[in-house]
Design an enzyme around this catalytic site. Structure first.
Site, PDB file in Angstrom:
ATOM      1  N   ARG A 234      34.262  49.374  37.509  1.00  0.00           N
ATOM      2  CA  ARG A 234      33.665  48.959  36.239  1.00  0.00           C
ATOM      3  C   ARG A 234      33.249  50.224  35.495  1.00  0.00           C
ATOM      4  O   ARG A 234      32.801  51.200  36.111  1.00  0.00           O
ATOM      5  CB  ARG A 234      32.426  48.089  36.469  1.00  0.00           C
ATOM      6  CG  ARG A 234      32.713  46.649  36.861  1.00  0.00           C
ATOM      7  CD  ARG A 234      33.318  45.821  35.712  1.00  0.00           C
ATOM      8  NE  ARG A 234      33.549  44.433  36.073  1.00  0.00           N
ATOM      9  CZ  ARG A 234      34.690  43.958  36.594  1.00  0.00           C
ATOM     10  NH1 ARG A 234      35.711  44.764  36.805  1.00  0.00           N
ATOM     11  NH2 ARG A 234      34.812  42.681  36.881  1.00  0.00           N
TER      12      ARG A 234
ATOM     13  N   GLU B 139      33.312  48.904  26.628  1.00  0.00           N
ATOM     14  CA  GLU B 139      34.593  48.249  26.712  1.00  0.00           C
ATOM     15  C   GLU B 139      34.580  47.081  25.738  1.00  0.00           C
ATOM     16  O   GLU B 139      33.653  46.266  25.829  1.00  0.00           O
ATOM     17  CB  GLU B 139      34.772  47.742  28.146  1.00  0.00           C
ATOM     18  CG  GLU B 139      36.212  47.575  28.549  1.00  0.00           C
ATOM     19  CD  GLU B 139      36.350  47.358  30.051  1.00  0.00           C
ATOM     20  OE1 GLU B 139      36.705  46.227  30.398  1.00  0.00           O
ATOM     21  OE2 GLU B 139      36.103  48.269  30.852  1.00  0.00           O
TER      22      GLU B 139
ATOM     23  N   HIS C 158      41.756  47.843  30.715  1.00  0.00           N
ATOM     24  CA  HIS C 158      41.336  46.916  31.783  1.00  0.00           C
ATOM     25  C   HIS C 158      42.499  46.000  32.204  1.00  0.00           C
ATOM     26  O   HIS C 158      42.429  44.784  32.075  1.00  0.00           O
ATOM     27  CB  HIS C 158      40.118  46.086  31.332  1.00  0.00           C
ATOM     28  CG  HIS C 158      39.279  45.596  32.481  1.00  0.00           C
ATOM     29  ND1 HIS C 158      37.919  45.442  32.417  1.00  0.00           N
ATOM     30  CD2 HIS C 158      39.620  45.219  33.734  1.00  0.00           C
ATOM     31  CE1 HIS C 158      37.457  44.987  33.582  1.00  0.00           C
ATOM     32  NE2 HIS C 158      38.482  44.845  34.403  1.00  0.00           N
TER      33      HIS C 158
HETATM   34  C1  GLV Z   1      38.618  42.522  36.957  1.00  0.00           C
HETATM   35  O1  GLV Z   1      38.127  43.532  36.586  1.00  0.00           O
HETATM   36  C2  GLV Z   1      38.074  41.707  38.000  1.00  0.00           C
HETATM   37  O2  GLV Z   1      36.920  41.918  38.400  1.00  0.00           O
HETATM   38  O3  GLV Z   1      38.801  40.803  38.437  1.00  0.00           O
END
Ligand code: GLV
Ligand code: GLV
Length: 325
Positions: free
Chosen positions: A238, A267, A286
């Protein structure tokens, strides 16, 4: 008894909605963007189940608005967008999507590690901009991946899958984790070290840790200073695991070789953010789990979590009330 009401905050791929429909009346936010908060608060009023994306904040305010809620099912493995303690206090179960995305996300970590190390994006720019005139013995020198040391921060399922890829590249693999993982150490020849040691010794540092208050800004200025000038940093966990301002400085001043980011803070990252302009930073939006096979599997697993919870049965992937990797 009326059928359970299931609120879905974004149209999920695959068969998810069909699966949900077996368990109750499904309402899906129809638009191709994150749901408006006010509408979500309003819909939650009658909800027995919430099927959420990582873009939704599931906090006290939302839970207060949803007196009948029994389950929150996140279409993601990470649940940092959900106040798990607040859910636990209310007896609301929380589901997520581990395992189905592990290899796909580890592949993304690997793609970024190689892209940064071997300067793939700069190479592509070189060709596209017409600067490729001749072969040069010192053109765009990178750093090696093979036969180097790989440091994995947070050895969960994804971290272990990254470790396997490292072993296949002849890398020595070290890791940090709250708890030792002796079975993985044995199977993959890993060594557990503290974060300081990992940062000093690794040629490539890959972040796969979950975001918690303890891991927020784990990679700060001091951590970046501790890394080798030839090292790369990859983040598929993250964004807030890394202090973004410190990373901008570290990359601009070449404290480290480069960074590959699947997640950022903030983000989305605006196109005029200083990180975006740095040639030694490769950023993708992402996409860690973003293949058709994996996103459909995640969507369907999240749907089966709802169906099981509403039936009062064990969920295929329930987030434990405490703990984590
Ligand atoms: C994506 O970042 C997830 O946590 O699945
Ligand atoms: C994170 O939860 C992982 O699967 O590594």
């Amino acid at each position: 008894m009326t059928a359970p009401f299931i609120v879905v905050t974004r149209r999920p791929p695959g068969r998810a909605v069909e699966i949900l429909a077996e368990a109750g009346q499904v309402w899906v936010w129809p638009e191709d963007r994150a749901i408006d908060r006010d509408l979500l608060l309003d819909r939650a009023r009658d909800a027995d189940a919430l099927y959420t994306m990582l873009t939704e904040r599931v906090d006290e305010e939302l839970l207060d608005a949803a007196p009948g809620l029994r389950v929150v099912s996140n279409m993601a493995v990470g649940v940092d967008n959900i106040d798990r303690e607040a859910c636990a206090r209310r007896g609301i179960r929380v589901g997520h999507t581990p395992d189905v995305l592990t290899d796909t996300t580890a592949d993304m970590a690997w793609a970024l590690l190689l892209a940064v190390s071997r300067r793939i994006v700069e190479g592509v720019d070189h060709v596209r901009s017409g600067r490729w005139r001749r072969w040069e013995p010192k053109l765009l020198w990178g750093v090696d991946a093979s036969r180097t040391t790989l440091g994995i921060v947070g050895l969960g399922r994804i971290g272990a899958a990254v470790a396997r890829r490292g072993s296949a590249f002849g890398m020595e693999v070290v890791y940090t984790s709250r708890r030792p993982k002796p079975a993985l150490e044995e199977a993959l020849g890993l060594r557990r070290v503290d974060l300081g040691r990992l940062l000093e010794t690794s040629d490539h540092v890959v972040l796969t840790a979950a975001l918690t208050p303890e891991t927020h800004h784990l990679i700060d200025r001091a951590a970046l200073e501790a890394m080798r000038p030839t090292a790369t940093l990859v983040n598929v966990g993250r964004g807030p695991l890394v202090d973004t301002d410190a990373l901008v400085t570290a990359l601009s001043e070449r404290w480290i070789f480069g960074a590959g980011l699947d997640v950022t803070d903030p983000e989305p990252l605006p196109a005029d953010h200083p990180l975006v302009a740095l040639s030694n930073c490769v950023i993708v939006p992402h996409l860690g789990s973003s293949t058709r096979r994996t996103r459909e599997a995640m969507a369907e697993l999240a749907a089966r979590n709802v169906v099981a919870a509403l039936a009062g049965e064990p969920m295929p992937a329930e987030v434990p009330t405490t703990g984590g990797s």
